[in-house]
Write a protein that holds these residues in place. Structure first.
Motif, PDB file in Angstrom:
ATOM      1  N   ARG A  98     -10.781 -41.242  -0.750  1.00 54.46           N
ATOM      2  CA  ARG A  98      -9.420 -40.825  -0.401  1.00 54.46           C
ATOM      3  C   ARG A  98      -8.511 -42.049  -0.249  1.00 54.46           C
ATOM      4  N   VAL A  99      -7.215 -41.801  -0.433  1.00 54.46           N
ATOM      5  CA  VAL A  99      -6.236 -42.861  -0.188  1.00 54.46           C
ATOM      6  C   VAL A  99      -6.147 -43.034   1.323  1.00 54.46           C
ATOM      7  N   SER A 100      -6.276 -44.281   1.791  1.00 49.72           N
ATOM      8  CA  SER A 100      -6.277 -44.532   3.230  1.00 49.72           C
ATOM      9  C   SER A 100      -4.968 -44.070   3.877  1.00 49.72           C
ATOM     10  N   GLU A 101      -5.097 -43.448   5.036  1.00 53.00           N
ATOM     11  CA  GLU A 101      -3.908 -43.071   5.819  1.00 53.00           C
ATOM     12  C   GLU A 101      -3.239 -44.328   6.370  1.00 53.00           C
ATOM     13  N   LYS A 102      -4.047 -45.372   6.564  1.00 51.89           N
ATOM     14  CA  LYS A 102      -3.532 -46.581   7.201  1.00 51.89           C
ATOM     15  C   LYS A 102      -2.838 -47.506   6.210  1.00 51.89           C
ATOM     16  N   HIS A 103      -3.399 -47.614   5.010  1.00 53.89           N
ATOM     17  CA  HIS A 103      -2.861 -48.529   4.008  1.00 53.89           C
ATOM     18  C   HIS A 103      -2.910 -47.807   2.664  1.00 53.89           C
TER      19      HIS A 103
END
Ligand SMILES: Cc1cc2nc3c(=O)[nH]c(=O)nc-3n(C[C@H](O)[C@H](O)[C@H](O)COP(=O)(O)OP(=O)(O)OC[C@H]3O[C@@H](n4cnc5c(N)ncnc54)[C@H](O)[C@@H]3O)c2cc1C
Length: 299
Positions: A250-255
């Motif tokens: 998944r695409v990181s929520e943080k970066h």
């Protein structure tokens, strides 16, 4: 095949692995097997291995820490040469250090700071090797490898040759190297500075990195290059892809320029998600994102 194995094994004294899963050697923890996985422990062994592979017409790839690599699930036909055994370094006069290609960048940065050598402290926390950092012209916080590399020794079949920084034609996250050569050793020139100040800067960079990039799972750092005048993570976010997922990744929520593997992800998931991101960004902004990670191997 047997005689090739025997020749390689003779030079490498047993450090020849067959069908080695490359997921063990990439920070993303994905990637199929390499037919041969070779771990030379000296520059002499490295050149000898290249000579054997060249004579046998076996294709090869070189990897360091595998922190900027996406190896496809089918793996790599031919050989993968891992530089992890080449870790010697020495201080030269005049603020210079010579370092072998497999030396972890973290060791080089720590040791150069302790000597009062400035030039790479902003790269603290990048998890690559010296050779991989040169090949990628790794950089952070306004510094990059191009700023300190003076010259290097390239390994080729049975011999080595010098290669100057000018010949590298360093650019943003790239460096020109002849296709059939491997960076074996690099000569770096630093600027004198206060060791304590350098160590404090490194500590600050590590804290900043943990806060911005602690994404909680296997990853390969920034997936896409920053297009001129833009930041890739902002484009991914504008395209609504922050948090998007595919299979086990998944695409990181943080970066938003990091793709994180939850442990079940495969290279195919990452490639599919990368393509979805590229299409979404193109549709939203008209900008075509380019991969920063190097993609190797077969489907
Ligand atoms: C959490 C995280 C944060 C990161 N942050 C940054 C960052 O701030 N800035 C940045 O620039 N990068 C960053 N990266 C990416 C990566 O760490 C760097 O590009 C690093 O320099 C790659 O080194 P490596 O040894 O892992 O190379 P690998 O991933 O093993 O290889 C990368 C490329 O270099 C080639 N290569 C490796 N060794 C040699 C050699 N000896 N001779 C010739 N070619 C070679 C390989 O064939 C491949 O094409 C980050 C990665 C992670 C996982």
């Amino acid at each position: 095949m047997d005689s090739l194995f025997e020749k390689l094994n003779l030079v490498l004294k047993g450090r020849v692995l067959i069908d080695e899963p490359l997921m063990r050697h990439t920070t993303w923890r994905v990637g199929g097997p390499a037919d041969f996985f070779l771990v030379p422990q000296s520059r002499r062994e490295l050149s000898a291995v290249l000579a054997i592979l060249g004579e046998a017409g076996v294709p090869w790839e070189v990897i360091g820490a595998g922190s900027n690599l996406l190896v496809r699930d089918g793996g790599i036909r031919g050989a993968v040469i891992h530089t992890g055994g080449l870790r010697r370094w020495s201080r030269r006069g005049d603020g210079r250090i010579r370092a072998e290609a497999g030396l972890p960048l973290t060791t080089l940065i720590r040791e150069s700071a302790a000597l009062g050598f400035s030039g790479l402290e902003m790269l603290a926390g990048i998890p690559g090797t010296v050779g991989g950092a040169v090949a990628m012209n790794a950089g952070a916080g306004g510094q990059e490898m191009a700023g300190v590399v003076e010259e290097m020794i390239l390994a080729g079949p049975g011999a080595e040759e010098p290669w100057s920084a000018a010949e590298c034609a360093f650019a943003y996250r790239s460096c020109t190297l002849p296709a059939d050569r491997i960076v074996a050793e690099v000569s770096l020139r630093f600027t004198p500075d206060d060791p304590e100040a350098l160590q404090e800067e490194i500590a600050r960079r590590l804290i900043h990195r943990r806060a911005a990039q602690g994404v909680g799972g296997p990853n390969a750092g920034s997936v896409f290059k920053n297009p001129p005048g833009e930041q890739a993570w902002k484009l991914v976010e504008r395209a609504g892809m922050r948090g998007a997922s595919q299979g086990g990744v998944r695409v990181s929520e943080k970066h938003a320029n990091f793709i994180v593997n939850d442990g079940r992800g495969r290279a195919g998931d990452i490639l599919t998600l990368m393509e979805k991101i590229r299409q979404a960004v193109l549709a939203k902004t008209g900008i075509e994102l380019e991969s920063e990670v190097r993609i190797l191997g077969e489907e």
